[in-house]
Enzyme design. Sequence first.
Site, mmCIF file in Angstrom:
data_model
loop_
_atom_site.group_PDB
_atom_site.id
_atom_site.type_symbol
_atom_site.label_atom_id
_atom_site.label_comp_id
_atom_site.label_asym_id
_atom_site.label_seq_id
_atom_site.Cartn_x
_atom_site.Cartn_y
_atom_site.Cartn_z
ATOM 1 N N ASN A 63 0.826 -1.208 0.000
ATOM 2 C CA ASN A 63 0.000 0.000 0.000
ATOM 3 C C ASN A 63 0.862 1.261 0.000
ATOM 4 O O ASN A 63 0.558 2.243 -0.688
ATOM 5 C CB ASN A 63 -0.920 0.007 1.218
ATOM 6 C CG ASN A 63 -2.029 -1.021 1.130
ATOM 7 O OD1 ASN A 63 -2.269 -1.597 0.070
ATOM 8 N ND2 ASN A 63 -2.700 -1.273 2.235
ATOM 9 N N ARG A 401 -10.480 -5.198 -14.274
ATOM 10 C CA ARG A 401 -9.329 -5.957 -13.780
ATOM 11 C C ARG A 401 -9.702 -7.433 -13.785
ATOM 12 O O ARG A 401 -10.452 -7.887 -12.928
ATOM 13 C CB ARG A 401 -8.950 -5.546 -12.357
ATOM 14 C CG ARG A 401 -8.537 -4.098 -12.174
ATOM 15 C CD ARG A 401 -7.997 -3.877 -10.759
ATOM 16 N NE ARG A 401 -7.875 -2.475 -10.424
ATOM 17 C CZ ARG A 401 -6.853 -1.695 -10.777
ATOM 18 N NH1 ARG A 401 -5.882 -2.209 -11.503
ATOM 19 N NH2 ARG A 401 -6.805 -0.427 -10.419
ATOM 20 N N ARG A 431 -5.403 1.096 -13.616
ATOM 21 C CA ARG A 431 -4.056 1.325 -13.109
ATOM 22 C C ARG A 431 -3.371 0.027 -12.684
ATOM 23 O O ARG A 431 -3.918 -0.761 -11.914
ATOM 24 C CB ARG A 431 -4.094 2.296 -11.928
ATOM 25 C CG ARG A 431 -2.724 2.667 -11.378
ATOM 26 C CD ARG A 431 -2.860 3.537 -10.151
ATOM 27 N NE ARG A 431 -3.416 4.837 -10.480
ATOM 28 C CZ ARG A 431 -4.167 5.556 -9.646
ATOM 29 N NH1 ARG A 431 -4.493 5.070 -8.472
ATOM 30 N NH2 ARG A 431 -4.607 6.743 -10.005
ATOM 31 N N HIS A 461 -15.554 1.816 -15.409
ATOM 32 C CA HIS A 461 -15.372 1.080 -14.160
ATOM 33 C C HIS A 461 -16.590 0.212 -13.836
ATOM 34 O O HIS A 461 -16.554 -0.601 -12.915
ATOM 35 C CB HIS A 461 -15.108 2.083 -13.029
ATOM 36 C CG HIS A 461 -14.580 1.484 -11.768
ATOM 37 N ND1 HIS A 461 -15.305 1.438 -10.604
ATOM 38 C CD2 HIS A 461 -13.395 0.892 -11.488
ATOM 39 C CE1 HIS A 461 -14.592 0.864 -9.661
ATOM 40 N NE2 HIS A 461 -13.434 0.515 -10.159
ATOM 41 N N TYR A 494 -11.788 -10.523 -1.742
ATOM 42 C CA TYR A 494 -12.540 -9.282 -1.570
ATOM 43 C C TYR A 494 -14.007 -9.600 -1.314
ATOM 44 O O TYR A 494 -14.570 -10.511 -1.917
ATOM 45 C CB TYR A 494 -12.477 -8.408 -2.834
ATOM 46 C CG TYR A 494 -11.127 -7.883 -3.235
ATOM 47 C CD1 TYR A 494 -9.958 -8.242 -2.562
ATOM 48 C CD2 TYR A 494 -11.008 -7.021 -4.317
ATOM 49 C CE1 TYR A 494 -8.722 -7.758 -2.956
ATOM 50 C CE2 TYR A 494 -9.778 -6.524 -4.718
ATOM 51 C CZ TYR A 494 -8.635 -6.896 -4.045
ATOM 52 O OH TYR A 494 -7.424 -6.411 -4.441
ATOM 53 N N ARG A 590 -14.249 1.735 4.338
ATOM 54 C CA ARG A 590 -13.043 0.958 4.636
ATOM 55 C C ARG A 590 -11.783 1.820 4.645
ATOM 56 O O ARG A 590 -10.961 1.736 5.525
ATOM 57 C CB ARG A 590 -12.875 -0.154 3.606
ATOM 58 C CG ARG A 590 -11.682 -1.073 3.872
ATOM 59 C CD ARG A 590 -11.267 -1.827 2.631
ATOM 60 N NE ARG A 590 -10.535 -0.987 1.696
ATOM 61 C CZ ARG A 590 -10.591 -1.094 0.375
ATOM 62 N NH1 ARG A 590 -11.373 -1.969 -0.189
ATOM 63 N NH2 ARG A 590 -9.879 -0.303 -0.390
ATOM 64 N N HIS A 618 -15.008 -4.551 -0.025
ATOM 65 C CA HIS A 618 -14.983 -3.938 -1.351
ATOM 66 C C HIS A 618 -16.368 -3.605 -1.883
ATOM 67 O O HIS A 618 -16.499 -2.868 -2.854
ATOM 68 C CB HIS A 618 -14.260 -4.893 -2.318
ATOM 69 C CG HIS A 618 -13.822 -4.264 -3.600
ATOM 70 N ND1 HIS A 618 -14.419 -4.542 -4.810
ATOM 71 C CD2 HIS A 618 -12.840 -3.368 -3.863
ATOM 72 C CE1 HIS A 618 -13.818 -3.850 -5.764
ATOM 73 N NE2 HIS A 618 -12.858 -3.128 -5.224
#
Length: 715
Positions: A63, A401, A431, A461, A494, A590, A618
């Site tokens: 992170n 993703r 990304r 997205h 997730y 979160r 998530h």
Amino acid sequence: MLPDLPSSSLALLAPTKADFLPVKFLDRDGCILAFNERVFDWAKRDEVPLLERLRFLCIVSSNLDEFFEVRAAPHLIAAKANETKGLYTTKTFETLSKSAHDMVARQYALYNEALLPAFERHGIRIVSHGERNAAQRRWVKSYFAREVRPLLIPVGLDPSHPFPQVANKSLNFIVRLSGLDAFGRANDIAIVKVPRVLPRFIALPVQGSSTASNYSSKPAYESERLFVSLSSVIRSHLDELFPGRVVGQFSQFRVTRHSDLAVDEDDVANLRTALRQGLEYRHYGQAVRLEVSAGCSEHLSAFLLKQFNLPVAALYRVHGPVNLVRLTQLIDLIDDSSMLFPSHRPSYPAQLNIGQSFFERLKQGDVSIHQPFESFDGVLAFLREAVNDPQVLVIKQTIYRTGADSVLMELLREAVRLGKEVTVVVELKARFDEEANINWAEMLESIGAQVVYGVVGLKTHAKMLLITRREGKRLVRYGHLSTGNYNSRTARLYTDISYLTADRQLTADMDNLFVHLASQSRLPKLNHLLLAPFELQRKLIEKIDQLGLAALAGRQTRIVAKMNALTDEDLMNALVRAGQCGVKIDLIVRGACMLPAGLPGLTDNIAVRSVIGRFLEHSRVFYFRCDEDETLLLSSADWMNRNMLRRIELAWPVVDADLRQHMIDECLVAYLRDRVDAWDMRGDGSYQRVWPLPSEISHCAQAALVARYSSPYKG
């Protein structure tokens, strides 16, 4: 959503923005680092299995890497320019540097003072050069000569050998030499770049085994399990890389670079080509952080700082490996179930039956799948049935993703082979997943799928899959919407909601959106979907403001919203207004939340909670209530400005009352009751971990959901 109030009442009740007391929002980057502190807490807990503690330490480091790669550059640029005004200044750079240095120091203290001794109590040791016995040194020397030395090319620096390009986050050594080189010159600095293909940790064979035969197989451990780090192997044999010279000072080092790809989409002819070219340079962007060994000399560290044009505050001296993220390899090498969380195998989705056609099941009503407690295999089975069904004519899907190794993408390839019309909207600018997405796009295009890249200037997205099937004389649509990605690996890690539907209006909305993304034609009015950047933010603000008016009218009102981040100022201001009108608001965020909770007279009615559990929270779930009237939205979008205004995002309602209550109970109520993994925000923006009351049984939302779905796997 809400019962209509008479227009005359609205006029009387509706306050102006000036009637509300403003709230100063928290610093975004500070909120990101604060989230990392909550993750770090898992690594510190003695009750957490040892390898999991190490894994959380690695997550914190990962992170931090991403924070520096994406968020640090503007602060650094401002500091170099001595900026004193604006969003990024010398002061913001100093503040973030202080926080990051403090966290890094505590990470390595935990690693050296708690985790390594704990591993040693289990007979697991990372053996340094000074601790190795003669036999171990012989083995390491042989390993270096056989596996490492052939891949290393030391570069001595002189006018014809300038400082080499050092890739982002790669392991390197800097060496100061004495004596003369082969040409009689006293060039004293050399760089050794370490290839990424080399493992960062190597298991030492059991004492008495042959040095060559036992390395490639898993050692048959006896009482001890011993490992050596690659950096230690290289460090102890540096002199062999410089025959005729004397190695004096040396240090491992790693540089982190700004890695956010910037492509002017309005100024490129082919976005895919531009991005692929950009990827070639990502590893060599602007340096933003330099990590060296704690014992690195001032001479060498100053040389590196000058080379990378970094201030002293960007230098991090570490007591251990310069890349803690690579310790995940050690977790895999040890592979001891007694040091891991109890294994969790997701159950087959409870609302589905093995062997029953998805198309028949969805005619009875919508289906939700709560991942990872229920298996993502349900989604794959839905697509697999569609691929193999001769009545299915068209498959359309968005990809954000999906990973480099994807069963789902292979199913789409098979669909093309079977003659179905396949349209895939691939987001090339996801990304750090750009390369995988480009590769999938090229593969699908090469076999005849229709591949589009969404809308210029906007990331796609939204997560949706649409099946069109011939049933008699009709074409019938079946859809899947999700709060998370189409990625089998992250679906095990997730928490997300998958939503299967045959609702005619909802699937018609999905089809219209696919047409819009492909043709960029004007989008017709949608029935149920709320779409960013067109109306999602506006509709959410309207709902929040309506509840504020209802609260002023004396009605019972409530908002509960679960998301990953809250940084959009317009939405935060709407929440402040509603809270000051009397709406009770619970936010389950979160990660970064810039809205301070519980400020007297300002945000008294707003509570902010962060849940950091074994699985990464998530899902995005938004609940609005006025008296007995309820609305529940599931969404792909966090409440961030980029999601609301610079992305294609979706939110959709859960209309069925029973399914809605099911989602409320599992995604909201369970987390508001959590007293194990929860942290509550205080008025100053800091977080306090929630502890169980002495008289109650500790409730952990994730543990309860694991138990609820722990019935035998039906897949």
